[in-house]
Scaffold this motif. Structure first.
Motif: not given
Length: 331
Positions: A302-331
């Motif tokens: 019920e929040w935002g656009d059915n739970g999703y949102f878009k945010i400004l890209r390419g300028v690290n707006h509000v830090g969105i590009e500075s703390d990105v983390v991920a990994g690969l699963p062990k299968l």
């Protein structure tokens, strides 16, 4: 350990409990955003009475950042202008799922397990489709990951997946996996909702090594990471990681106006800084001439656009590009 607890407690007081303050008047803030004719539109997402009782943020600053940074050496010429993981991997239905952290500051765990679930499906060629449990992660990782419902460290969540494993578990009220989320969604959106009233005294569930579903065994339901890493804070690096390996977890600074996002490409217009929040990045594109990241939030559908949102890209707006983390699963 005592030092970590003190550090986490200090960070908690600064960012993980922003709702001890009085919020700006919602109508005034919505009018301010919309009158500025920004790249996005604001509207009502929460009942005003519930605002002081909700945990909108939950990312703490980690004093022990230990993961390595992954960098893609080639592939920039293959990056499309638009990408949506939901369309690219349609056989992986969990990519489209929006979860609800309820009145618990567990976004750090939600952003992690959502991306983990997606990547298990993607890298198993859709032969293994499970929901990784936010409940198991936030209750069993302990101080290594932070303070459960009162904030945590996204990078430590991924490291825990690598070293200890996290069992399966989906949405509240379901029998999806070993440990579905046990904290009920509260009446964030409507004071006349049939859901229970929001509560500021949400307690992190206790860690138990048993499954809620009697037919499942805890050890058999554990999922593990094979490798985990930070992603270089460059938009092309983030794009390539998503395009090759699946959605990622990102943290950013939440300002008060973000709570009222309804459509368009969010960029901060006004309101006070509330703290850090973690989400799942699953794509990118351009909307009315503005570059954006496509993001799944954990405030419910019920929040935002059915739970999703878009945010400004390419300028690290509000830090969105500075703390990105991920990994690969062990299968």
């Amino acid at each position: 350990m005592k030092y970590l607890l003190l550090l986490a407690t200090a960070a908690l007081s600064a960012s993980a409990i922003p709702n001890l303050k009085k919020f700006l008047d919602p109508d005034e803030l919505i009018d301010m955003v919309n009158n500025k004719r920004s790249t996005w539109t604001a509207g009502t997402n929460f009942d005003a009475d519930s605002l002081p009782k909700l945990q909108f943020t939950g990312v703490l600053k980690n004093p022990n950042r230990t993961l390595l940074v992954k960098e893609h050496k080639t592939g920039r010429n293959l990056i499309p202008d638009f990408f949506d993981a939901r369309d690219y991997w349609p056989e992986c239905s969990k990519i489209s799922e929006i979860r609800d952290q309820a009145s618990c500051g567990s976004c750090w765990a939600f952003g992690a397990v959502e991306a983990m679930s997606d990547r298990i499906c993607i890298h198993s060629n859709a032969t293994k489709q499970v929901s990784v449990s936010a409940e198991d992660l936030m209750s069993c990782c302990g101080l290594t990951c932070g303070l459960g419902c009162y904030g945590g460290f996204p990078d430590s969540a991924w490291d825990y997946w690598l070293k200890s494993g996290i069992v399966t578990g989906g949405l509240y009220g379901t029998n999806d996996g070993c440990k579905p989320y046990s904290i009920a969604p509260c009446a964030h959106f409507n004071k006349f909702s049939s859901e229970p009233a929001c509560d500021t005294e949400v307690i992190t569930p206790m860690c138990v090594s048993t499954c809620d579903v009697p037919t499942l065994t805890y050890n058999n339901e554990l999922t593990f990471g094979e490798t985990v890493y930070y992603i270089h804070s460059d938009q092309d690096q983030i794009k390539m990681e998503i395009m090759i390996n699946g959605p990622v977890e990102a943290a950013f600074n939440v300002y008060e106006d973000f709570l009222y996002y309804k459509s368009g490409v969010y960029q901060n217009v006004g309101g006070e800084l509330l703290g850090g929040h973690a989400v799942k990045l699953l794509g990118w594109g351009v909307y009315n001439g503005t570059d954006y990241w496509l993001v799944a939030n954990s405030y419910g559908v019920e929040w935002g656009d059915n739970g999703y949102f878009k945010i400004l890209r390419g300028v690290n707006h509000v830090g969105i590009e500075s703390d990105v983390v991920a990994g690969l699963p062990k299968l």
